[in-house]
Write a protein that holds these residues in place. Structure first.
Motif, PDB file in Angstrom:
ATOM      1  N   LYS A  38      -9.640  16.911 -13.191  1.00  0.00           N
ATOM      2  CA  LYS A  38     -10.085  16.014 -14.257  1.00  0.00           C
ATOM      3  C   LYS A  38      -8.934  15.672 -15.198  1.00  0.00           C
ATOM      4  CE  LYS A  38     -13.473  15.648 -18.020  1.00  0.00           C
ATOM      5  NZ  LYS A  38     -14.585  16.342 -18.732  1.00  0.00           N
ATOM      6  N   GLU A  39      -8.163  16.689 -15.577  1.00  0.00           N
ATOM      7  CA  GLU A  39      -7.042  16.476 -16.495  1.00  0.00           C
ATOM      8  C   GLU A  39      -5.940  15.649 -15.832  1.00  0.00           C
ATOM      9  OE1 GLU A  39      -4.997  16.845 -20.167  1.00  0.00           O
ATOM     10  OE2 GLU A  39      -7.085  17.159 -19.571  1.00  0.00           O
ATOM     11  N   LEU A  40      -5.646  15.949 -14.561  1.00  0.00           N
ATOM     12  CA  LEU A  40      -4.611  15.200 -13.840  1.00  0.00           C
ATOM     13  C   LEU A  40      -5.005  13.741 -13.676  1.00  0.00           C
ATOM     14  CD1 LEU A  40      -3.645  17.765 -11.059  1.00  0.00           C
ATOM     15  CD2 LEU A  40      -2.227  17.020 -12.981  1.00  0.00           C
ATOM     16  N   SER A  41      -6.279  13.509 -13.422  1.00  0.00           N
ATOM     17  CA  SER A  41      -6.775  12.141 -13.304  1.00  0.00           C
ATOM     18  C   SER A  41      -6.580  11.392 -14.618  1.00  0.00           C
ATOM     19  CB  SER A  41      -8.254  12.163 -12.911  1.00  0.00           C
ATOM     20  OG  SER A  41      -8.787  10.862 -12.928  1.00  0.00           O
ATOM     21  N   LYS A  42      -6.874  12.055 -15.716  1.00  0.00           N
ATOM     22  CA  LYS A  42      -6.753  11.442 -17.041  1.00  0.00           C
ATOM     23  C   LYS A  42      -5.297  11.127 -17.375  1.00  0.00           C
ATOM     24  CE  LYS A  42      -7.584  12.532 -21.927  1.00  0.00           C
ATOM     25  NZ  LYS A  42      -8.082  13.582 -22.857  1.00  0.00           N
ATOM     26  N   VAL A  43      -4.397  12.103 -17.151  1.00  0.00           N
ATOM     27  CA  VAL A  43      -2.987  11.932 -17.518  1.00  0.00           C
ATOM     28  C   VAL A  43      -2.296  10.906 -16.620  1.00  0.00           C
ATOM     29  CG1 VAL A  43      -0.750  13.097 -17.665  1.00  0.00           C
ATOM     30  CG2 VAL A  43      -2.811  14.241 -18.490  1.00  0.00           C
ATOM     31  N   SER A  44      -2.626  10.917 -15.330  1.00  0.00           N
ATOM     32  CA  SER A  44      -1.969  10.015 -14.383  1.00  0.00           C
ATOM     33  C   SER A  44      -2.576   8.615 -14.376  1.00  0.00           C
ATOM     34  CB  SER A  44      -2.032  10.585 -12.972  1.00  0.00           C
ATOM     35  OG  SER A  44      -3.376  10.640 -12.508  1.00  0.00           O
ATOM     36  N   GLY A  45      -3.806   8.498 -14.922  1.00  0.00           N
ATOM     37  CA  GLY A  45      -4.469   7.203 -14.922  1.00  0.00           C
ATOM     38  C   GLY A  45      -5.104   6.851 -13.594  1.00  0.00           C
ATOM     39  N   LEU A  46      -5.229   7.837 -12.701  1.00  0.00           N
ATOM     40  CA  LEU A  46      -5.810   7.599 -11.379  1.00  0.00           C
ATOM     41  C   LEU A  46      -7.279   7.993 -11.356  1.00  0.00           C
ATOM     42  CD1 LEU A  46      -2.938   9.044  -9.139  1.00  0.00           C
ATOM     43  CD2 LEU A  46      -3.389   6.638  -9.665  1.00  0.00           C
ATOM     44  N   HIS A  47      -8.049   7.301 -10.538  1.00  0.00           N
ATOM     45  CA  HIS A  47      -9.450   7.671 -10.354  1.00  0.00           C
ATOM     46  C   HIS A  47      -9.507   9.065  -9.739  1.00  0.00           C
ATOM     47  CE1 HIS A  47     -13.541   7.681  -8.719  1.00  0.00           C
ATOM     48  NE2 HIS A  47     -13.820   6.738  -9.629  1.00  0.00           N
TER      49      HIS A  47
ATOM     50  N   THR B 296       0.826  -1.207   0.000  1.00  0.00           N
ATOM     51  CA  THR B 296       0.000   0.000   0.000  1.00  0.00           C
ATOM     52  C   THR B 296       0.858   1.254   0.000  1.00  0.00           C
ATOM     53  OG1 THR B 296      -1.750  -1.162   1.197  1.00  0.00           O
ATOM     54  CG2 THR B 296      -1.824   1.241   1.224  1.00  0.00           C
ATOM     55  N   THR B 297       1.923   1.249   0.822  1.00  0.00           N
ATOM     56  CA  THR B 297       2.828   2.404   0.892  1.00  0.00           C
ATOM     57  C   THR B 297       3.490   2.654  -0.451  1.00  0.00           C
ATOM     58  OG1 THR B 297       3.264   1.944   3.227  1.00  0.00           O
ATOM     59  CG2 THR B 297       4.836   3.367   2.080  1.00  0.00           C
ATOM     60  N   ILE B 298       3.957   1.579  -1.089  1.00  0.00           N
ATOM     61  CA  ILE B 298       4.601   1.711  -2.403  1.00  0.00           C
ATOM     62  C   ILE B 298       3.610   2.249  -3.434  1.00  0.00           C
ATOM     63  CG2 ILE B 298       5.636   0.406  -4.302  1.00  0.00           C
ATOM     64  CD1 ILE B 298       6.833  -1.457  -2.129  1.00  0.00           C
ATOM     65  N   GLN B 299       2.378   1.776  -3.365  1.00  0.00           N
ATOM     66  CA  GLN B 299       1.356   2.257  -4.301  1.00  0.00           C
ATOM     67  C   GLN B 299       1.120   3.752  -4.137  1.00  0.00           C
ATOM     68  OE1 GLN B 299      -2.073  -0.188  -3.535  1.00  0.00           O
ATOM     69  NE2 GLN B 299      -1.686  -1.501  -5.295  1.00  0.00           N
ATOM     70  N   VAL B 300       1.066   4.214  -2.895  1.00  0.00           N
ATOM     71  CA  VAL B 300       0.843   5.635  -2.639  1.00  0.00           C
ATOM     72  C   VAL B 300       1.983   6.463  -3.215  1.00  0.00           C
ATOM     73  CG1 VAL B 300       0.699   7.408  -0.853  1.00  0.00           C
ATOM     74  CG2 VAL B 300      -0.586   5.274  -0.598  1.00  0.00           C
ATOM     75  N   ILE B 301       3.225   5.999  -2.999  1.00  0.00           N
ATOM     76  CA  ILE B 301       4.388   6.721  -3.529  1.00  0.00           C
ATOM     77  C   ILE B 301       4.341   6.754  -5.052  1.00  0.00           C
ATOM     78  CG2 ILE B 301       6.901   6.689  -3.744  1.00  0.00           C
ATOM     79  CD1 ILE B 301       6.971   5.492  -0.899  1.00  0.00           C
ATOM     80  N   GLU B 302       4.012   5.622  -5.653  1.00  0.00           N
ATOM     81  CA  GLU B 302       3.928   5.564  -7.124  1.00  0.00           C
ATOM     82  C   GLU B 302       2.870   6.523  -7.649  1.00  0.00           C
ATOM     83  OE1 GLU B 302       3.159   1.442  -7.741  1.00  0.00           O
ATOM     84  OE2 GLU B 302       5.284   0.900  -7.903  1.00  0.00           O
ATOM     85  N   ARG B 303       1.744   6.620  -6.940  1.00  0.00           N
ATOM     86  CA  ARG B 303       0.671   7.513  -7.371  1.00  0.00           C
ATOM     87  C   ARG B 303       1.067   8.983  -7.176  1.00  0.00           C
ATOM     88  NH1 ARG B 303      -4.196   3.888  -4.628  1.00  0.00           N
ATOM     89  NH2 ARG B 303      -4.289   2.322  -6.310  1.00  0.00           N
ATOM     90  N   MET B 304       1.786   9.271  -6.094  1.00  0.00           N
ATOM     91  CA  MET B 304       2.285  10.637  -5.895  1.00  0.00           C
ATOM     92  C   MET B 304       3.205  11.042  -7.040  1.00  0.00           C
ATOM     93  SD  MET B 304       3.126  10.740  -1.799  1.00  0.00           S
ATOM     94  CE  MET B 304       3.979  12.313  -1.973  1.00  0.00           C
ATOM     95  N   VAL B 305       4.114  10.136  -7.394  1.00  0.00           N
ATOM     96  CA  VAL B 305       5.061  10.419  -8.483  1.00  0.00           C
ATOM     97  C   VAL B 305       4.309  10.602  -9.800  1.00  0.00           C
ATOM     98  CG1 VAL B 305       6.962   9.466  -9.849  1.00  0.00           C
ATOM     99  CG2 VAL B 305       6.982   9.251  -7.358  1.00  0.00           C
ATOM    100  N   ALA B 306       3.281   9.774 -10.021  1.00  0.00           N
ATOM    101  CA  ALA B 306       2.495   9.900 -11.256  1.00  0.00           C
ATOM    102  C   ALA B 306       1.830  11.269 -11.344  1.00  0.00           C
ATOM    103  CB  ALA B 306       1.438   8.794 -11.311  1.00  0.00           C
ATOM    104  N   LEU B 307       1.335  11.765 -10.216  1.00  0.00           N
ATOM    105  CA  LEU B 307       0.698  13.087 -10.206  1.00  0.00           C
ATOM    106  C   LEU B 307       1.720  14.204 -10.383  1.00  0.00           C
ATOM    107  CD1 LEU B 307      -1.936  12.498  -7.395  1.00  0.00           C
ATOM    108  CD2 LEU B 307      -2.430  13.099  -9.774  1.00  0.00           C
ATOM    109  N   LEU B 308       2.883  14.054  -9.748  1.00  0.00           N
ATOM    110  CA  LEU B 308       3.936  15.066  -9.918  1.00  0.00           C
ATOM    111  C   LEU B 308       4.403  15.112 -11.372  1.00  0.00           C
ATOM    112  CD1 LEU B 308       6.056  14.459  -6.675  1.00  0.00           C
ATOM    113  CD2 LEU B 308       4.595  16.420  -7.166  1.00  0.00           C
ATOM    114  N   ASP B 309       4.569  13.939 -11.976  1.00  0.00           N
ATOM    115  CA  ASP B 309       4.969  13.885 -13.388  1.00  0.00           C
ATOM    116  C   ASP B 309       3.900  14.529 -14.272  1.00  0.00           C
ATOM    117  OD1 ASP B 309       7.362  12.623 -12.876  1.00  0.00           O
ATOM    118  OD2 ASP B 309       6.598  10.602 -13.270  1.00  0.00           O
ATOM    119  N   ALA B 310       2.641  14.296 -13.936  1.00  0.00           N
ATOM    120  CA  ALA B 310       1.546  14.888 -14.718  1.00  0.00           C
ATOM    121  C   ALA B 310       1.554  16.406 -14.586  1.00  0.00           C
ATOM    122  CB  ALA B 310       0.207  14.320 -14.249  1.00  0.00           C
ATOM    123  N   LEU B 311       1.734  16.892 -13.374  1.00  0.00           N
ATOM    124  CA  LEU B 311       1.781  18.344 -13.145  1.00  0.00           C
ATOM    125  C   LEU B 311       2.949  18.988 -13.883  1.00  0.00           C
ATOM    126  CD1 LEU B 311       0.914  18.378  -9.347  1.00  0.00           C
ATOM    127  CD2 LEU B 311      -0.349  19.638 -11.103  1.00  0.00           C
ATOM    128  N   ALA B 312       4.068  18.259 -13.973  1.00  0.00           N
ATOM    129  CA  ALA B 312       5.272  18.801 -14.621  1.00  0.00           C
ATOM    130  C   ALA B 312       5.084  19.019 -16.116  1.00  0.00           C
ATOM    131  CB  ALA B 312       6.454  17.871 -14.374  1.00  0.00           C
TER     132      ALA B 312
END
Length: 260
Positions: A36-45, A11-27
């Motif tokens: 809505k756009e961040l959810s689409k780009v990161s693939g997260l609900h 679970t901890t690793i998943q959270v870190i991976e999702r944080m990184v996915a959002l940071l990469d999307a924001l970048a």
């Protein structure tokens, strides 16, 4: 045999991976981005992205500009600048440190401030230096007991110095340690006047040090360069070489002293 990841670790690793996915999307975006756009780009609900973004807003890794829009936060810039300064200082200092070591045959230390301590980030030394007590790269020392630490304290405001004394209690390591605020303030006045600092067996008995500051292109003190030697072997003529070397490293980082 494969090692299993227990649910909590997964679970901890998943959270870190999702944080990184959002940071990469924001970048990817120069302007604030919608959930809505961040959810689409990161693939997260969207609900997952919203929860993680809220946590990152609290820690300043992400800024919420207005309800529903986000951008990268200033905390990332602060941390990036710390990494940049340390990496660039080490790169700029290495050849100069080797030359100074070759001339003095004593240990040359490169240190930076981290909170109430200095951290040794590089060293040039030889086994023939004759000094048994040396602090490894990554080692730490109190600001008020080290030559480089005194450099950093000397650029603090008086209020910050008093706060440091309160936090640390000015704990000493031996009979030579400065443990009195008034004495420390007088010592720091000398550091400002001279432009260099000393440690006269205040951290380790039998070891003396002298340090000069390294500044970046903005004039900020980012590191200290010091010579450590057995107390009876430290030579005053090394001081000029030390200051000159620190100035050369500062110049490499783009520092230009103000004209008199």
């Amino acid at each position: 045999m494969k090692s299993e990841i227990i649910p909590e670790q997964k679970t901890t690793i998943q959270v870190i991976e999702r944080m990184v996915a959002l940071l990469d999307a924001l970048a990817k975006y120069p302007d604030p981005v919608s959930l809505k756009e961040l959810s689409k780009v990161s693939g997260l609900h969207p609900s997952t992205a919203h929860r993680i973004l809220n946590d990152m807003v609290l820690t300043r890794f992400v800024d919420r500009i207005e309800p529903g829009t986000y951008r990268l936060g200033m905390r990332l810039l602060e941390l990036g600048n710390v990494v940049k300064s340390r990496l660039s200082v080490r790169e700029a200092a290495l050849d100069f440190m080797r030359s100074l070591h070759k001339k003095t045959q004593q240990t040359i230390n490169l240190s930076v401030r981290q909170g109430d301590e200095i951290v040794y980030i590089d060293r040039a030394f030889s086994e023939r230096s004759g000094m048994q007590v040396v602090r490894a790269i990554g080692g730490r020392g109190p600001l008020h007991l080290t030559s480089t630490g005194k450099l950093f304290l000397s650029v603090d405001e008086p209020k910050a110095i008093r706060a440091y004394a309160t936090r640390t209690g000015l704990a000493g390591h031996n009979k030579n340690s400065i443990t009195d605020l008034g004495k420390l303030e007088r010592e720091l006045s000398l550091v400002r006047a001279r432009g260099y600092a000393r440690d006269n067996e205040e951290l380790e008995l039998g070891v003396r040090c002298m340090a000069a500051g390294i500044r970046d292109d903005s004039g900020k003190l980012v590191a200290g360069l010091s010579i450590s030697a057995p107390a009876d072997r430290l030579q005053e003529e090394w001081l000029e070489d030390l200051v000159t070397t620190a100035n050369q490293i500062s110049a490499t980082l783009g520092y230009m002293p103000a004209a008199d």
